[in-house]
Design a protein around this motif. Sequence first.
Motif, PDB file in Angstrom:
ATOM      1  N   GLU B 145      29.723 102.065  82.852  1.00  5.90           N
ATOM      2  CA  GLU B 145      30.364 103.086  82.038  1.00  5.90           C
ATOM      3  C   GLU B 145      31.219 102.470  80.924  1.00  5.90           C
ATOM      4  O   GLU B 145      31.156 102.886  79.778  1.00  5.90           O
ATOM      5  CB  GLU B 145      31.251 103.909  82.978  1.00  5.90           C
ATOM      6  CG  GLU B 145      31.366 105.357  82.628  1.00  5.90           C
ATOM      7  CD  GLU B 145      32.221 106.034  83.693  1.00  5.90           C
ATOM      8  OE1 GLU B 145      33.266 106.584  83.329  1.00  5.90           O
ATOM      9  OE2 GLU B 145      31.847 105.962  84.897  1.00  5.90           O
ATOM     10  N   ILE B 146      32.008 101.453  81.298  1.00  4.56           N
ATOM     11  CA  ILE B 146      32.898 100.836  80.309  1.00  4.56           C
ATOM     12  C   ILE B 146      32.109 100.137  79.222  1.00  4.56           C
ATOM     13  O   ILE B 146      32.410 100.255  78.032  1.00  4.56           O
ATOM     14  CB  ILE B 146      33.853  99.833  81.000  1.00  4.56           C
ATOM     15  CG1 ILE B 146      34.823 100.591  81.902  1.00  4.56           C
ATOM     16  CG2 ILE B 146      34.622  99.015  79.971  1.00  4.56           C
ATOM     17  CD1 ILE B 146      35.643  99.689  82.793  1.00  4.56           C
ATOM     18  N   ARG B 148      29.005 100.738  78.235  1.00 12.19           N
ATOM     19  CA  ARG B 148      28.328 101.751  77.397  1.00 12.19           C
ATOM     20  C   ARG B 148      29.316 102.389  76.417  1.00 12.19           C
ATOM     21  O   ARG B 148      29.008 102.572  75.244  1.00 12.19           O
ATOM     22  CB  ARG B 148      27.685 102.845  78.257  1.00 12.19           C
ATOM     23  CG  ARG B 148      26.550 102.337  79.140  1.00 12.19           C
ATOM     24  CD  ARG B 148      25.713 103.492  79.710  1.00 12.19           C
ATOM     25  NE  ARG B 148      24.755 103.928  78.725  1.00 12.19           N
ATOM     26  CZ  ARG B 148      23.452 103.623  78.744  1.00 12.19           C
ATOM     27  NH1 ARG B 148      22.949 102.927  79.744  1.00 12.19           N
ATOM     28  NH2 ARG B 148      22.661 104.012  77.793  1.00 12.19           N
ATOM     29  N   ASP B 149      30.509 102.709  76.919  1.00 12.44           N
ATOM     30  CA  ASP B 149      31.539 103.300  76.047  1.00 12.44           C
ATOM     31  C   ASP B 149      31.898 102.356  74.907  1.00 12.44           C
ATOM     32  O   ASP B 149      32.086 102.777  73.769  1.00 12.44           O
ATOM     33  CB  ASP B 149      32.823 103.584  76.841  1.00 12.44           C
ATOM     34  CG  ASP B 149      32.731 104.916  77.574  1.00 12.44           C
ATOM     35  OD1 ASP B 149      31.706 105.615  77.406  1.00 12.44           O
ATOM     36  OD2 ASP B 149      33.671 105.246  78.313  1.00 12.44           O
ATOM     37  N   THR B 150      32.043 101.079  75.239  1.00 16.76           N
ATOM     38  CA  THR B 150      32.485 100.112  74.236  1.00 16.76           C
ATOM     39  C   THR B 150      31.451  99.940  73.136  1.00 16.76           C
ATOM     40  O   THR B 150      31.780  99.962  71.951  1.00 16.76           O
ATOM     41  CB  THR B 150      32.749  98.747  74.900  1.00 16.76           C
ATOM     42  OG1 THR B 150      33.684  98.936  75.950  1.00 16.76           O
ATOM     43  CG2 THR B 150      33.286  97.736  73.897  1.00 16.76           C
ATOM     44  N   ARG B 152      29.129 101.851  72.159  1.00 14.16           N
ATOM     45  CA  ARG B 152      28.884 103.042  71.343  1.00 14.16           C
ATOM     46  C   ARG B 152      29.648 102.945  70.024  1.00 14.16           C
ATOM     47  O   ARG B 152      29.175 103.357  68.993  1.00 14.16           O
ATOM     48  CB  ARG B 152      29.337 104.296  72.098  1.00 14.16           C
ATOM     49  CG  ARG B 152      28.261 105.379  72.164  1.00 14.16           C
ATOM     50  CD  ARG B 152      28.831 106.705  72.669  1.00 14.16           C
ATOM     51  NE  ARG B 152      29.448 106.617  74.000  1.00 14.16           N
ATOM     52  CZ  ARG B 152      28.762 106.697  75.143  1.00 14.16           C
ATOM     53  NH1 ARG B 152      27.460 106.839  75.145  1.00 14.16           N
ATOM     54  NH2 ARG B 152      29.383 106.609  76.310  1.00 14.16           N
ATOM     55  N   SER B 153      30.848 102.357  70.097  1.00 17.61           N
ATOM     56  CA  SER B 153      31.676 102.304  68.890  1.00 17.61           C
ATOM     57  C   SER B 153      31.765 100.894  68.313  1.00 17.61           C
ATOM     58  O   SER B 153      32.495 100.654  67.375  1.00 17.61           O
ATOM     59  CB  SER B 153      33.082 102.817  69.232  1.00 17.61           C
ATOM     60  OG  SER B 153      33.622 102.012  70.261  1.00 17.61           O
ATOM     61  N   ASP B 154      31.023  99.962  68.878  1.00 23.41           N
ATOM     62  CA  ASP B 154      31.172  98.574  68.441  1.00 23.41           C
ATOM     63  C   ASP B 154      29.827  97.852  68.576  1.00 23.41           C
ATOM     64  O   ASP B 154      29.522  97.228  69.595  1.00 23.41           O
ATOM     65  CB  ASP B 154      32.258  97.896  69.305  1.00 23.41           C
ATOM     66  CG  ASP B 154      32.575  96.477  68.847  1.00 23.41           C
ATOM     67  OD1 ASP B 154      31.842  95.939  67.983  1.00 23.41           O
ATOM     68  OD2 ASP B 154      33.558  95.901  69.351  1.00 23.41           O
TER      69      ASP B 154
END
Lengths: 222, 222
Positions: B145-146, B148-150, B152-154
């Motif tokens: 999860e972490i 994938r989240d990271t 997405r914006s980087d």
Amino acid sequence: MDQDPAGAPGYDAAVVDLLGVLAYGELTAFIRMAGDCDLAPTLALKTRMGHLATVDFQHYEQLLEHMRERGIDPDAAMAPFVAPFSAFHERTRPRGWLEGLVKAYVGDGIAKDFYKEMSALVDEETRAVMSAALEDAGQADFVVEIVRDTIRSDAAAAGRLALWGRRLLGEALSQAQVVAVERDAMSALLVGGGLDLGEVGRMFSRLTENHQRRMTRMGLDA
Amino acid sequence: MDQDPAGAPGYDAAVVDLLGVLAYGELTAFIRMAGDCDLAPTLALKTRMGHLATVDFQHYEQLLEHMRERGIDPDAAMAPFVAPFSAFHERTRPRGWLEGLVKAYVGDGIAKDFYKEMSALVDEETRAVMSAALEDAGQADFVVEIVRDTIRSDAAAAGRLALWGRRLLGEALSQAQVVAVERDAMSALLVGGGLDLGEVGRMFSRLTENHQRRMTRMGLDA
């Protein structure tokens, strides 16, 4: 019931602080001791140190669970203690396995003494969770043996470690002083209301005496 | 019972190696992950990482206990694997929290795949202790999860972490190759007698495919 400490003004804030400082102390002790496994000269000693570290982490998790049950946000409760603990650990980085060992033993001892002092002042439920975190099957006793063995054959190590022990105590009390002044609800708990630096000082004296006893037990000048 | 692997020549030596490599892998994973708690940006993440680390240490202690019950000296069993694991960890020091996270997830995955491959080849008792160490309540899923989240914006992080994942796999397989050649009893277990580097290679292919699946799950190019 009129003696119930839970009735005193500021009591709830003091308990939040107390649980926060205990929990964060366990977490940082866990991280430090696990890292010190790397310094341990044998697999057997890595195992002992790793075991001490995981016991602290289990206490940490118990404290978190208790905070959540009580409606306390653990992150917020621990936040005020991040800076003092990191200052302490920054200033007392062990330069080798023996210094790490002595730090684990001394730090564990001071923390447990502090637990005992404070647990007399809190409600039964808080006391129960503190006692669980205090539980100690003498896991740190191997430290005493190793230090005594080492200094028998190495007088220079004895002098160096004695100095190291004094430095650890000094840095711990210096950070504790900062905490005592900034977190006055917790300090007030010690004296049943109102910040009394005299009483805080007397607690520090008792912690120092116990520290000296532990140093002597390791065969080191206090 | 004539299919009992325990009857094969070299079987006992292979089991000693297998338990030794599993145990030492858990110990080093514990030390690395506990150290990576320091890199975690929030207390909640330090807690997750610390939890993963202590679960590995508990598996380590279970494996030690099993070895002792079986009359195996854990230190001697782990000794051959100290150098390859420390070479692996030396060459794959995370340069930040995200690299540490991906390493924990990738390393844990490879180790578990290896457990599964080998546990089909051993006696029931050894299989039981391996299964206990395999137990996984999905604790590492927060990593997915972490990451994938990271990314997405980087987008730069995505490229860097994809490379990092390939490097982790390469270093792991390179050390595993050394172990396979040096510990031929364990390798022989894979093929029912005699070292067969072809079969070892096929196992490595399966480990690589699973690794690629995990990278994809994190949203990273494999």
